[in-house]
Design an enzyme around this catalytic site. Structure first.
Site, PDB file in Angstrom:
ATOM      1  N   CYS A   1     -41.560  37.490 -10.441  1.00  0.00           N
ATOM      2  CA  CYS A   1     -40.553  36.924 -11.345  1.00  0.00           C
ATOM      3  C   CYS A   1     -40.014  37.987 -12.283  1.00  0.00           C
ATOM      4  CB  CYS A   1     -41.161  35.802 -12.205  1.00  0.00           C
ATOM      5  SG  CYS A   1     -41.917  34.451 -11.272  1.00  0.00           S
TER       6      CYS A   1
ATOM      7  N   CYS B   1     -38.514  34.534 -16.902  1.00  0.00           N
ATOM      8  CA  CYS B   1     -38.669  33.328 -16.081  1.00  0.00           C
ATOM      9  C   CYS B   1     -39.224  32.173 -16.916  1.00  0.00           C
ATOM     10  CB  CYS B   1     -39.594  33.596 -14.896  1.00  0.00           C
ATOM     11  SG  CYS B   1     -39.738  32.201 -13.757  1.00  0.00           S
TER      12      CYS B   1
ATOM     13  N   CYS C   1     -39.215  34.780  -6.727  1.00  0.00           N
ATOM     14  CA  CYS C   1     -39.244  33.439  -7.313  1.00  0.00           C
ATOM     15  C   CYS C   1     -37.886  32.770  -7.090  1.00  0.00           C
ATOM     16  CB  CYS C   1     -39.544  33.542  -8.803  1.00  0.00           C
ATOM     17  SG  CYS C   1     -39.404  31.990  -9.722  1.00  0.00           S
TER      18      CYS C   1
ATOM     19  N   CYS D   1     -36.219  31.899 -11.041  1.00  0.00           N
ATOM     20  CA  CYS D   1     -35.542  32.908 -11.877  1.00  0.00           C
ATOM     21  C   CYS D   1     -34.753  33.925 -11.054  1.00  0.00           C
ATOM     22  CB  CYS D   1     -36.550  33.627 -12.766  1.00  0.00           C
ATOM     23  SG  CYS D   1     -37.704  34.721 -11.886  1.00  0.00           S
TER      24      CYS D   1
END
Length: 354
Positions: A46, A50, A77, A80
């Site tokens: 991430c 995030c 991810c 995000c």
């Protein structure tokens, strides 16, 4: 505030793991793009900002970029979208270039299409990166060109059209917002404008506070009325009355309680679109935290403009209120400060102790 330019800065490396973890805990958007965090229990990586629930510290690994995380077996991810950070930065940078090169105002739809985003999404992305909407950036840019043109030998009318305006009415409206006075008053050294001032005692030394009817135009240390007369030789410069002194006390109090801040203080500062974007980014730095020149440049969508960012910090006319003292060199050094590095250090220490 001065003509300081930032020194050549070394390439920034990924922060130490503990600093990376702290950035994740505070969801620090300014750290997006400097590294990614991978979660061993889920296999995803991430960006620092995030919004997902934080994992346990023991399950976190940090990598300098998405490619390194992917090489270690992690996937991006879906919340995000860390791989899009670079794309977002490029899009904003390309939009800035497009707006600056345009001979006439562009619509949001035109700018967003050039960047490859839907208009409503790009509007949010651009404002988050620069502190302005695309339209506001364009208006500020033209006002900056107008200010530069007015310093030449051209007439006010010629300067208005040279700056890219189609009609004087729009130029006068923008000047009221970005220059604090009409184009004719600006060209004539502030003629017809009243500037009130006072020198206030502070723990860091005497502070000059000056304002027009629109807001603060100068906050500085070790200066007096003479500096205002040099900058605005034809303005009506007068000592502040009781109402103004109440405002000046609020400003001076920022040196004793910089964490408290005062977002309600009125400002009347002129600057180019780039300067305005840098100053907005400076005001977004929380008290007690610092950023590097490179981070500020990246935050406004201009990662390549590190030296220009340093210059914009130096051109800040509202010391403390626009906290250029919160910007450091990439190696952790204090960099420059118009009113002395001892003051810069003292301001930072006060913020970090609260």
């Amino acid at each position: 505030m001065n003509s300081m330019t930032s020194p050549l800065l070394p390439v920034e490396t990924m922060p130490p793991p503990d600093d990376c973890w702290a950035a994740f805990l505070r969801r620090d958007r300014a750290m997006d793009g400097r590294f990614v965090g991978a979660v061993t229990s889920t296999g995803i990586y991430c960006r620092p900002s995030c919004a997902a629930r934080h994992p346990k510290r023991k399950n976190m690994r940090f990598y300098p970029d998405p490619a390194a995380a992917q090489a270690a077996g992690f996937r991006a991810c879906l919340r995000c979208r860390p791989d899009e950070v670079a794309r977002d930065v490029r899009a904003v940078s390309e939009a800035l270039t497009l707006i600056e090169a345009a001979d006439a105002p562009l619509s949001l739809e035109q700018v967003a299409a050039h960047a490859g985003y839907a208009p409503h999404h790009f509007h949010r992305l651009f404002k988050r990166a620069t502190g302005m909407t695309p339209a506001a950036y364009a208006r500020s840019l033209r006002a900056g060109r107008l200010a530069a043109a007015l310093e030449g030998d051209e007439s006010v009318t010629d300067a208005i059209y040279a700056a890219g305006y189609n009609a004087p009415s729009r130029a006068y409206a923008d000047a009221a917002t970005h220059m604090g006075m009409t184009p004719s008053a600006w060209k004539d050294g502030g003629r017809g404008v009243t500037i009130r001032h006072a020198v206030m005692p502070t723990a860091l030394g005497p502070m000059l506070v000056a304002a027009t009817d629109r807001g603060l135009v100068r906050i500085s240390f070790d200066e007096d009325e003479g500096e205002l007369r040099r900058r605005f030789p034809h303005a009506d410069i007068v000592a502040g009355d009781d109402d103004f002194l109440a405002l000046a006390r609020r400003v001076a109090a920022l040196t004793d309680d910089p964490v408290g801040g005062d977002a309600a203080l009125p400002m009347d500062v002129a600057g180019t679109a780039f300067q305005q974007a840098v100053w907005a980014a400076l005001r977004a730095i929380p008290a007690g935290e610092t950023r590097t020149y490179k981070q500020v440049a990246a935050a406004i969508g201009r990662p390549e403009a590190v030296r220009a960012t340093g210059t914009a910090c130096g051109d800040n006319n509202l010391a403390v209120l626009i906290p250029c003292h919160r910007v450091l060199r990439s190696d952790g050094g204090l960099g420059g400060y118009a009113y002395g590095l001892n003051r810069k250090k003292a301001l930072l220490e006060r913020e970090m102790d609260r």
